[in-house]
Design a protein around this motif. Structure first.
Motif, PDB file in Angstrom:
ATOM      1  N   TYR A 132      37.301  -4.061  -4.409  1.00 14.00           N
ATOM      2  CA  TYR A 132      38.415  -3.460  -3.668  1.00 14.00           C
ATOM      3  C   TYR A 132      37.947  -3.020  -2.286  1.00 14.00           C
ATOM      4  O   TYR A 132      38.581  -3.315  -1.276  1.00 14.00           O
ATOM      5  N   VAL A 152      33.506   7.037  -6.153  1.00 14.36           N
ATOM      6  CA  VAL A 152      32.536   6.049  -6.643  1.00 14.36           C
ATOM      7  C   VAL A 152      31.706   5.512  -5.486  1.00 14.36           C
ATOM      8  O   VAL A 152      30.471   5.442  -5.567  1.00 14.36           O
ATOM      9  N   THR A 211      38.507   8.645  -8.043  1.00 15.33           N
ATOM     10  CA  THR A 211      38.914   7.880  -6.870  1.00 15.33           C
ATOM     11  C   THR A 211      37.871   6.822  -6.505  1.00 15.33           C
ATOM     12  O   THR A 211      36.683   6.956  -6.803  1.00 15.33           O
ATOM     13  N   VAL A 212      38.379   5.789  -5.855  1.00 13.09           N
ATOM     14  CA  VAL A 212      37.496   4.754  -5.309  1.00 13.09           C
ATOM     15  C   VAL A 212      36.506   5.411  -4.355  1.00 13.09           C
ATOM     16  O   VAL A 212      35.311   5.106  -4.383  1.00 13.09           O
ATOM     17  N   SER A 216      34.820  -1.683 -14.132  1.00 11.47           N
ATOM     18  CA  SER A 216      35.611  -0.870 -13.208  1.00 11.47           C
ATOM     19  C   SER A 216      34.813  -0.544 -11.951  1.00 11.47           C
ATOM     20  O   SER A 216      35.376  -0.487 -10.851  1.00 11.47           O
ATOM     21  N   ILE A 217      33.516  -0.374 -12.079  1.00  8.67           N
ATOM     22  CA  ILE A 217      32.672  -0.130 -10.901  1.00  8.67           C
ATOM     23  C   ILE A 217      32.616  -1.378 -10.037  1.00  8.67           C
ATOM     24  O   ILE A 217      32.723  -1.306  -8.804  1.00  8.67           O
ATOM     25  N   VAL A 241      35.785  -1.519  -8.104  1.00  4.29           N
ATOM     26  CA  VAL A 241      35.771  -0.611  -6.953  1.00  4.29           C
ATOM     27  C   VAL A 241      35.086  -1.291  -5.768  1.00  4.29           C
ATOM     28  O   VAL A 241      35.581  -1.263  -4.637  1.00  4.29           O
ATOM     29  N   LEU A 268      34.308   5.418 -16.781  1.00  7.42           N
ATOM     30  CA  LEU A 268      33.989   4.237 -15.984  1.00  7.42           C
ATOM     31  C   LEU A 268      33.281   3.198 -16.850  1.00  7.42           C
ATOM     32  O   LEU A 268      32.621   3.533 -17.831  1.00  7.42           O
ATOM     33  N   TYR A 302      40.426  -7.092  -9.027  1.00  5.31           N
ATOM     34  CA  TYR A 302      40.298  -5.630  -8.999  1.00  5.31           C
ATOM     35  C   TYR A 302      41.616  -4.935  -9.270  1.00  5.31           C
ATOM     36  O   TYR A 302      41.639  -3.784  -9.686  1.00  5.31           O
ATOM     37  N   VAL A 305      40.546   4.546 -10.207  1.00  4.89           N
ATOM     38  CA  VAL A 305      40.304   3.666 -11.347  1.00  4.89           C
ATOM     39  C   VAL A 305      41.425   3.944 -12.341  1.00  4.89           C
ATOM     40  O   VAL A 305      41.675   5.112 -12.701  1.00  4.89           O
ATOM     41  N   ILE A 324      42.198  -1.022 -10.449  1.00 10.65           N
ATOM     42  CA  ILE A 324      42.462  -0.056  -9.385  1.00 10.65           C
ATOM     43  C   ILE A 324      43.964   0.101  -9.206  1.00 10.65           C
ATOM     44  O   ILE A 324      44.699  -0.883  -9.203  1.00 10.65           O
TER      45      ILE A 324
END
Length: 75
Positions: A61, A30, A26-27, A54-55, A58, A50, A3, A20, A7
């Motif tokens: 993370y 999401v 922001t995390v 990347s999702i 998140v 996105l 991640y 991201v 991130i």
């Protein structure tokens, strides 16, 4: 997937909140949208910056942060 490739936290962007990379998304945003029922497809439609990767980053993370959270016992 690592991640950390997706991130970042930078004091000059969104007050240092985790975002991201390459966006101001922001995390927390999401995660909030997903907790309200948004799917990855919904998020990508609303925020074209996105990606599925990347999702996923998140979520990885957030999982890592929750797993490493320090619990302070009640007195």
């Amino acid at each position: 997937m690592d991640y950390k490739d997706y991130i970042e936290s930078n004091a000059a962007i969104m007050l240092g909140k985790p975002i991201v990379k390459g966006t101001r998304i922001t995390v927390a945003l999401v995660l909030k949208k997903m907790s309200e029922g948004a799917t990855a497809e919904d998020l990508i439609a609303a925020y074209p910056q996105l990606t599925f990767a990347s999702i996923s980053a998140v979520l990885a993370y957030a999982s890592d942060m929750a797993a490493n959270e320090t619990i302070i016992p009640a007195a």
